[in-house]
Design an enzyme around this catalytic site. Structure first.
Site, PDB file in Angstrom:
ATOM      1  N   TYR A  14     -45.178  20.117 -33.464  1.00 39.73           N
ATOM      2  CA  TYR A  14     -44.664  19.970 -34.620  1.00 39.73           C
ATOM      3  C   TYR A  14     -43.821  18.761 -34.670  1.00 39.73           C
ATOM      4  O   TYR A  14     -43.253  18.670 -35.640  1.00 39.73           O
ATOM      5  CB  TYR A  14     -43.601  20.315 -32.710  1.00 39.73           C
ATOM      6  N   HIS A  19     -37.538  22.092 -37.693  1.00 37.27           N
ATOM      7  CA  HIS A  19     -37.028  21.967 -35.983  1.00 37.27           C
ATOM      8  C   HIS A  19     -37.400  20.162 -35.509  1.00 37.27           C
ATOM      9  O   HIS A  19     -36.183  19.390 -34.677  1.00 37.27           O
ATOM     10  CB  HIS A  19     -37.409  22.602 -34.864  1.00 37.27           C
ATOM     11  N   TYR A  64     -38.033  20.887 -23.383  1.00 43.79           N
ATOM     12  CA  TYR A  64     -37.692  21.522 -25.126  1.00 43.79           C
ATOM     13  C   TYR A  64     -36.751  21.947 -25.459  1.00 43.79           C
ATOM     14  O   TYR A  64     -35.929  21.452 -24.522  1.00 43.79           O
ATOM     15  CB  TYR A  64     -39.186  22.609 -25.437  1.00 43.79           C
ATOM     16  N   ASN A  66     -34.649  23.581 -26.270  1.00 44.26           N
ATOM     17  CA  ASN A  66     -33.747  24.528 -25.810  1.00 44.26           C
ATOM     18  C   ASN A  66     -32.929  23.856 -24.082  1.00 44.26           C
ATOM     19  O   ASN A  66     -31.675  24.475 -24.130  1.00 44.26           O
ATOM     20  CB  ASN A  66     -34.240  26.133 -25.775  1.00 44.26           C
ATOM     21  N   ASN A 112     -30.238  25.886 -30.654  1.00 41.54           N
ATOM     22  CA  ASN A 112     -30.127  25.957 -28.857  1.00 41.54           C
ATOM     23  C   ASN A 112     -30.290  24.162 -28.474  1.00 41.54           C
ATOM     24  O   ASN A 112     -29.571  24.546 -27.283  1.00 41.54           O
ATOM     25  CB  ASN A 112     -31.927  26.382 -28.462  1.00 41.54           C
TER      26      ASN A 112
END
EC number: 3.1.1.29
Length: 185
Positions: A14, A19, A64, A66, A112
């Site tokens: 990531y 994000h 994570y 969310n 989220n």
């Protein structure tokens, strides 16, 4: 004490994805202040430093995206951080790449990570700095936010990160958030 939360996903896969904008903002702020002593606490990587005598806690949730609220709430409780003394940096698809916008409250807007923080702190009334990542044109939203910036987006994004860092530094010393919004929005 002030608390700056940067949202992102952990893991090398990531790194530098859209994000992970919040992580990149916190990392740039840490780099600017020669902070490299992050430690693990309450499902987050944390480090602290002082600005004009004010202690500032940098937070990168290791949950994570969310589930970010699960890391944020315990740290707020442990360090006795008031909602007005917390700000969250994160990506926003509804703004052009590199554009920043500060807000004092509002809905999750489909994000989220923000939705999780709202659920865990029990209110939408907390400070935010959003950094634009633009909206996908062809790919799915998931593929877009988990993808890396295109070559032609990198300069605008880096400017946005620098502006977000400047806004966060100002936030640590300015009591009137409206003044800050007027300066950066």
């Amino acid at each position: 004490m002030k608390m700056i939360v940067g949202l992102g996903n952990i893991g090398k896969e990531y790194d530098k994805t859209r994000h992970n904008t919040g992580f990149m903002v916190v990392d740039e702020l840490a780099k600017k202040h020669d902070i490299n002593n992050f430690k693990v606490q309450s499902d987050a990587l944390i480090a602290d430093f002082r600005v004009n005598g004010e202690k500032v806690l940098l937070v990168k949730p290791t949950t994570y995206m969310n589930d970010s609220g699960r890391a944020v709430r315990p740290l707020m409780d442990y360090y006795d951080v008031d909602l007005n003394d917390m700000i969250v940096a994160y990506d926003d698809m509804d703004m052009p790449v590199g554009k920043i916008r500060l807000r004092q409250k509002g809905s999750a807007g489909g994000h989220n990570g923000i939705k999780s923080i709202i659920a865990h702190v029990g209110t939408q009334s907390f400070n935010r700095v959003r950094v634009g990542i633009d909206h996908p044109t062809k790919e799915s939203v998931v593929d877009y936010v988990l993808g890396k910036f295109r070559k032609e987006q990198i300069t605008d994004f880096e400017i946005g990160v620098q502006n977000a860092v400047a806004a966060l530094e100002d936030w640590t010393t300015i009591e009137n958030f409206s003044q800050l919004m007027n300066k950066y929005n």
